[in-house]
Design an enzyme around this catalytic site. Structure first.
Site, PDB file in Angstrom:
ATOM      1  N   LYS A  59      60.144  38.654  94.982  1.00 55.94           N
ATOM      2  CA  LYS A  59      59.776  40.070  94.895  1.00 55.94           C
ATOM      3  C   LYS A  59      60.332  40.823  96.093  1.00 55.94           C
ATOM      4  CE  LYS A  59      56.215  39.968  91.652  1.00 55.94           C
ATOM      5  NZ  LYS A  59      56.467  38.559  91.264  1.00 55.94           N
TER       6      LYS A  59
ATOM      7  N   SER B  36      59.338  32.248  84.670  1.00 57.57           N
ATOM      8  CA  SER B  36      58.305  32.925  85.452  1.00 57.57           C
ATOM      9  C   SER B  36      58.858  33.974  86.410  1.00 57.57           C
ATOM     10  CB  SER B  36      57.510  31.887  86.241  1.00 57.57           C
ATOM     11  OG  SER B  36      58.382  31.173  87.080  1.00 57.57           O
TER      12      SER B  36
END
Lengths: 214, 214
Positions: B173, B134
């Site tokens: 991120k 993921s």
DNA sequence: GTTGACACAGCACATATGGTCTGATAACTT
DNA sequence: AAGTTATCAGACCATATGTGCTGTGTCAAC
């Protein structure tokens, strides 16, 4: 070669390792004596001599704390650190320079220090700095450090650094032989593999690690 | 506080570092005397005392070779290795467990040893093993090791581990504040950023490194 | 039983090594 | 210039520490 250590020799070796992790220097004969509950310094000396014969350590005569762990004796110790030369850059379109000479961690190159365990036991490992975004399908970003073991013999499924003669490109992919063809599978499973004639591929090395610091 | 080291103190420090790389133990006062061409042991003792006051090393009294490099003194030395605890897994959908207690490299966890330089000077770093695919848009694969510095205060552009309340997901991120919104930009430039309300994001830590061994 | 290698114990010695004491010089302050 | 501090020199001492010598118990081979 007596590959087996006596109980006492094992104790002594473990004590030395533990001692050197706690302090930054080896124990004296008497430290070992106390730590291993041995009654005489001469017994320690005797067993240290044995350990030296079996190549677990080196002793410097007449030198206090003159014990250096070597070979098997280093196993599991924090000193088990190797210096890996960073031999240049890797980028699509650039020929990949693989060291031919015995890869000594010499002068002239930058180095990274890593625990020997992180190279998976590979020998002569060297590192390359990735330039550009072209390796992104191998999950490798600009600035990453790639660890390579120089070899031309690889097994199916290995991650390899391959030079594609026609495309004049270096690429990092998983390697599978399929008859006369070679399938190069990106590490990123959302991307498609490519198939090329085996003659078009020359494997330069096996990838043993990727490191990124931010 | 450290008023700067005298020429001689620098020499001595460098000699000790070099000596400890060559052997596995520190030099004696007389080794230093010879190596730095000093005329008297008392001078060495004097300067060693100074170095100790300035926290470059620690001396164990009455102990031969009782010198331990600490703090600044370790800089550049191969001894500059830290043990980082691997505190669990990180996967989308799983709550991210961040250590609240002082992150001591305690027992109970697996550990990785790394040169301190690779954490970029960050403190209390811990590691998480990535499970699943993921995180692929952050160029992180299944099995990778992610190094995190626990913090909730991050700057724009930092790579962070963020928990998205609504989605109940952890994600890696780059982090940018845009008014009331937060833009989370994947490391993979071919993928699109996502924008979410700031209230939906809780930053758990700053990513300082990614490591993959094959 | 005698022999001898092996691992150990106890002790004593030589030296390797840290620490101290006394001054000398240079550097810096007032 | 006088005083104060930082640094260095040389000699000396105390002990930390490696090593050698002698002996002891065990055990297997002969």
């Amino acid at each position: 070669m007596p590959p087996k250590l006596s109980r006492r020799q094992q104790d002594i070796l473990e004590f030395i390792q533990a001692f050197m992790e706690e302090h930054q220097f080896p124990p004296t004969v008497r430290d070992i004596q106390a730590g291993c509950e041995i009654s005489s310094t001469s017994v320690v000396d005797y067993n240290l001599h044995k350990l030296q014969q079996n190549n677990f350590l080196k002793r410097l005569p007449e030198v206090s704390r003159g014990i250096e762990l070597i070979g098997e004796g280093l196993r599991g110790s924090k000193r088990d650190i190797i210096s890996i030369p960073i031999m240049g850059n890797i980028a699509a379109g650039e020929p990949l320079h693989v060291p031919d000479a015995p890869t000594t961690a010499d002068e002239g190159y930058d180095e990274v220090d890593l625990p020997a365990s992180m190279t998976g036991g590979a020998q002569n490992v060297f590192a390359l700095r990735v330039k550009g975004e072209s390796m992104i399908d191998a999950l490798v970003a600009d600035g990453d450090l790639v660890l390579l073991e120089p070899t031309t013999e690889v097994s199916n499924g290995d991650m390899v650094a391959a030079w594609l003669n026609d495309e004049e490109e270096t690429t990092l992919k998983r390697f599978y032989i399929e008859g006369d063809m070679v399938r190069l599978q990106p590490a990123n499973s959302t991307m498609q593999p490519i198939r090329v004639p085996a003659s078009n591929v020359s494997v330069r090395g096996r990838v043993v690690g990727v490191f990124r610091t931010l």
